[in-house]
Design an enzyme around this catalytic site. Sequence first.
Site, PDB file in Angstrom:
ATOM      1  N   ASP A 179      -6.282  -4.040   6.802  1.00  0.00           N
ATOM      2  CA  ASP A 179      -5.347  -2.918   6.729  1.00  0.00           C
ATOM      3  C   ASP A 179      -5.847  -1.738   7.567  1.00  0.00           C
ATOM      4  OD1 ASP A 179      -7.378  -1.843   5.137  1.00  0.00           O
ATOM      5  OD2 ASP A 179      -6.477  -2.619   3.298  1.00  0.00           O
ATOM      6  N   SER A 180      -5.552  -0.507   7.135  1.00  0.00           N
ATOM      7  CA  SER A 180      -5.943   0.657   7.952  1.00  0.00           C
ATOM      8  C   SER A 180      -7.458   0.791   8.084  1.00  0.00           C
ATOM      9  CB  SER A 180      -5.371   1.944   7.345  1.00  0.00           C
ATOM     10  OG  SER A 180      -5.840   2.119   6.030  1.00  0.00           O
ATOM     11  N   LEU A 181      -8.195   0.265   7.120  1.00  0.00           N
ATOM     12  CA  LEU A 181      -9.661   0.344   7.193  1.00  0.00           C
ATOM     13  C   LEU A 181     -10.177  -0.492   8.356  1.00  0.00           C
ATOM     14  CD1 LEU A 181     -10.116   0.065   3.358  1.00  0.00           C
ATOM     15  CD2 LEU A 181     -10.732   2.071   4.727  1.00  0.00           C
ATOM     16  N   GLN A 194      -8.425   1.417  11.823  1.00  0.00           N
ATOM     17  CA  GLN A 194      -9.158   2.624  12.242  1.00  0.00           C
ATOM     18  C   GLN A 194     -10.616   2.345  12.603  1.00  0.00           C
ATOM     19  OE1 GLN A 194      -8.758   5.488   9.063  1.00  0.00           O
ATOM     20  NE2 GLN A 194      -6.527   5.467   9.157  1.00  0.00           N
ATOM     21  N   HIS A 211     -10.120   6.487   2.912  1.00  0.00           N
ATOM     22  CA  HIS A 211     -10.618   5.996   4.203  1.00  0.00           C
ATOM     23  C   HIS A 211     -12.089   6.357   4.401  1.00  0.00           C
ATOM     24  CE1 HIS A 211      -6.211   5.998   4.747  1.00  0.00           C
ATOM     25  NE2 HIS A 211      -6.496   4.832   5.328  1.00  0.00           N
TER      26      HIS A 211
END
Lengths: 247, 247
Positions: free
Chosen positions: B10-12, B15, B189
């Site tokens: 996912d975003s982890l 990014q 995050h």
Amino acid sequence: MRPEIVLFGDSLTEQSFSAGGWGAALADTYSRKADVLVRGYDGYNTRWALILLPHVFSSKRAPAVVTVFFGANDATILGGRLGRLHVPVEEYKDNLKTIVNHLKECYPTSLVVLITPPPVDEEGPKEYARSLADEEALEFPERRNEVTGLYATKCLELANEMGLHAIDLWSKLQETEGWQNKFLSDGVHLTPEGNAIVHQELQKVLNETPVSAAKLPLDFPHHSKIDGKCPEKAFQYLSLLSSHYLI
Amino acid sequence: MRPEIVLFGDSLTEQSFSAGGWGAALADTYSRKADVLVRGYDGYNTRWALILLPHVFSSKRAPAVVTVFFGANDATILGGRLGRLHVPVEEYKDNLKTIVNHLKECYPTSLVVLITPPPVDEEGPKEYARSLADEEALEFPERRNEVTGLYATKCLELANEMGLHAIDLWSKLQETEGWQNKFLSDGVHLTPEGNAIVHQELQKVLNETPVSAAKLPLDFPHHSKIDGKCPEKAFQYLSLLSSHYLI
């Protein structure tokens, strides 16, 4: 198929994924849009890059973009300790041309971006040599900014003659007062701030082309477009795409 | 052919190439040895990841390593504002299993590494909600650390059942006092320090396998092995390799 951006160069490219590196920043900019592949070779000059060339670019698939970032080692001073890396400036230009011609022949659609070597802060290595009382290094510096500038000029000349995009990093970094310590870590390699300039200048070039990150689509829908109750709906276009390509 | 390491999450993961990111650090560790490809999808849960799966992993070439790093969105609270991302914990485990089975089927040789979601600092989003006088967000938090911990446990359970490598990021980060602000930027995050832990833990796992960065060879000779007067010599093995593969 996701576009590929290949970064071909010396240590300034090899180190581009270290903390604050321009390669990593580019990969972040192109997240979900293109893959960024590092092909950086610490200590290499264009003469050695020519030997690598067919091996590095052996894929049949054309990269969307190739950055060619050599010259810092070619420009080492012949009498200095790194003299074995030296390549005469005319040969440097010829080698760059051979690299570009090879890329153009293999991948006519690829966008080639030349990057000049950055300036050299001669005081950086000198200070280090002084701290070691290294007389030889003090007498025969490895690099001179003025000499590296000649290589940068040849790189830009070639870009002009071949109608290529180019980044004049040698001049760009020197526009800022205190560039020596702000942008260079050891007189030669880039600080995170120096890396940020490479990223920024490369973005400027790419933003004017069809492979601008802003113009490339996301690979899959943004999460806000997905209906929690019927997620498949947002992905239906994928099966349509697949069947299109099968025909 | 250079090995590939695919980061799926996912975003982890998306990014992970931002400044100080664990993906960029991994690419730096594997410079000249393996390509690191980001397949991170901000806001995605395992249910949506299943839809992506055949599209993300459509290449016939087996990645050397695939990291699977989901759960932070699956664990959102059903009644909260991000409730549409929620996936029940048993389904999360089943989905992870389906992902792993798909990878094992397509790429029997790939090393799969599961990463649990990191812990959640509930105060982070709360502070933000307070600053906006956002009563709804205060009353219905998006994530709870204890709940995310249940997902982390299921992830580890699956790794144990399937004999997979796994990183218990949820526990690991909480071992350090002040983890809430040290490792998390907004309660969810990762800060650069948090990213460094993911990189470090992943290195520990990979170092025990045949795809340890230390064990993989450099793609081409180190510059110190190249004779300035006869550079071709250091590259002769390449033509031998090519002819071997042609036979």
